[in-house]
Write a protein that holds these residues in place. Structure first.
Motif, PDB file in Angstrom:
ATOM      1  N   HIS A  25       8.052  10.377 -23.663  1.00  0.00           N
ATOM      2  CA  HIS A  25       8.845   9.187 -23.970  1.00  0.00           C
ATOM      3  C   HIS A  25      10.216   9.416 -23.350  1.00  0.00           C
ATOM      4  O   HIS A  25      10.872  10.404 -23.657  1.00  0.00           O
ATOM      5  CB  HIS A  25       8.950   9.009 -25.489  1.00  0.00           C
ATOM      6  N   GLN A  26      10.642   8.512 -22.493  1.00  0.00           N
ATOM      7  CA  GLN A  26      11.871   8.738 -21.738  1.00  0.00           C
ATOM      8  C   GLN A  26      13.131   8.758 -22.596  1.00  0.00           C
ATOM      9  O   GLN A  26      14.144   9.308 -22.178  1.00  0.00           O
ATOM     10  CB  GLN A  26      12.021   7.709 -20.627  1.00  0.00           C
ATOM     11  N   ASN A  27      13.105   8.183 -23.757  1.00  0.00           N
ATOM     12  CA  ASN A  27      14.295   8.133 -24.606  1.00  0.00           C
ATOM     13  C   ASN A  27      14.142   9.013 -25.841  1.00  0.00           C
ATOM     14  O   ASN A  27      14.552   8.633 -26.936  1.00  0.00           O
ATOM     15  CB  ASN A  27      14.606   6.694 -25.008  1.00  0.00           C
ATOM     16  N   ARG A  28      13.549  10.183 -25.641  1.00  0.00           N
ATOM     17  CA  ARG A  28      13.353  11.110 -26.761  1.00  0.00           C
ATOM     18  C   ARG A  28      13.742  12.521 -26.328  1.00  0.00           C
ATOM     19  O   ARG A  28      13.347  12.984 -25.271  1.00  0.00           O
ATOM     20  CB  ARG A  28      11.899  11.096 -27.208  1.00  0.00           C
ATOM     21  N   LEU A  29      14.514  13.163 -27.171  1.00  0.00           N
ATOM     22  CA  LEU A  29      14.942  14.543 -26.946  1.00  0.00           C
ATOM     23  C   LEU A  29      14.389  15.406 -28.067  1.00  0.00           C
ATOM     24  O   LEU A  29      14.559  15.076 -29.244  1.00  0.00           O
ATOM     25  CB  LEU A  29      16.471  14.628 -26.923  1.00  0.00           C
ATOM     26  N   LEU A  30      13.728  16.502 -27.705  1.00  0.00           N
ATOM     27  CA  LEU A  30      13.238  17.469 -28.689  1.00  0.00           C
ATOM     28  C   LEU A  30      14.156  18.679 -28.677  1.00  0.00           C
ATOM     29  O   LEU A  30      14.361  19.292 -27.616  1.00  0.00           O
ATOM     30  CB  LEU A  30      11.809  17.908 -28.367  1.00  0.00           C
ATOM     31  N   LEU A  31      14.710  19.000 -29.828  1.00  0.00           N
ATOM     32  CA  LEU A  31      15.545  20.188 -29.986  1.00  0.00           C
ATOM     33  C   LEU A  31      14.763  21.201 -30.799  1.00  0.00           C
ATOM     34  O   LEU A  31      14.226  20.863 -31.862  1.00  0.00           O
ATOM     35  CB  LEU A  31      16.852  19.848 -30.695  1.00  0.00           C
ATOM     36  N   ILE A  32      14.717  22.433 -30.337  1.00  0.00           N
ATOM     37  CA  ILE A  32      13.964  23.477 -31.026  1.00  0.00           C
ATOM     38  C   ILE A  32      14.954  24.504 -31.555  1.00  0.00           C
ATOM     39  O   ILE A  32      15.711  25.102 -30.792  1.00  0.00           O
ATOM     40  CB  ILE A  32      12.957  24.163 -30.079  1.00  0.00           C
ATOM     41  N   LEU A  33      14.928  24.703 -32.866  1.00  0.00           N
ATOM     42  CA  LEU A  33      15.776  25.693 -33.539  1.00  0.00           C
ATOM     43  C   LEU A  33      14.867  26.781 -34.078  1.00  0.00           C
ATOM     44  O   LEU A  33      13.965  26.503 -34.867  1.00  0.00           O
ATOM     45  CB  LEU A  33      16.558  25.033 -34.679  1.00  0.00           C
TER      46      LEU A  33
END
Length: 133
Positions: free
Chosen positions: A86-94
């Motif tokens: 999805h072009q307007n989605r950011l996944l952040l991994i902590l």
């Protein structure tokens, strides 16, 4: 609508009721809809999370996990939606959720960033939403 979804790959009974990161996101980004889930989240809340991701014009999803965690439990259907580009989605991994990191490496078309702190989560979300340059 802008959305921030916080996913903890832990069971709810081991987690504090209020998550400081959610308060920080709400304070820094008051126009962003915020939702959090964990491995004990009920079906209705999972449906809400999935719908939030579908309806959001922009979404940041922060996933917190550790290496020794085995699976995704009841939230696996949500991960299927998350792993769809999805072009307007950011996944952040902590953290270092090894299984999830392997899944993400197999999908280079996803926008994924590793973060080290809650401060960095808020900052990355603000930049993604255009609130910071």
């Amino acid at each position: 609508m802008k959305a921030f979804l916080y996913i903890q790959l832990s069971a709810g009974k081991d987690l504090p009721y209020q998550q400081p990161i959610l308060s920080a996101v709400k304070e820094a980004l008051p126009d962003v809809t915020v939702l959090d889930i964990d491995l004990d989240t009920d079906k209705l809340t999972l449906q809400m999370a999935t719908r939030l991701l579908e309806e959001a014009t922009q979404a940041v999803v922060c996933i917190k996990g550790e290496q020794e965690q085995a699976g995704f439990g009841s939230i696996l259907p949500l991960f299927e939606a998350l792993l769809t580009p999805h072009q307007n989605r950011l996944l952040l991994i902590l953290g270092q959720p090894a299984r999830l990191l392997r899944m993400l490496q197999a999908r280079p078309q996803l926008l994924v960033k590793q973060v080290q702190s809650e401060t960095e989560i808020v900052q990355q979300a603000a930049v993604f939403f255009g609130e910071l340059d």
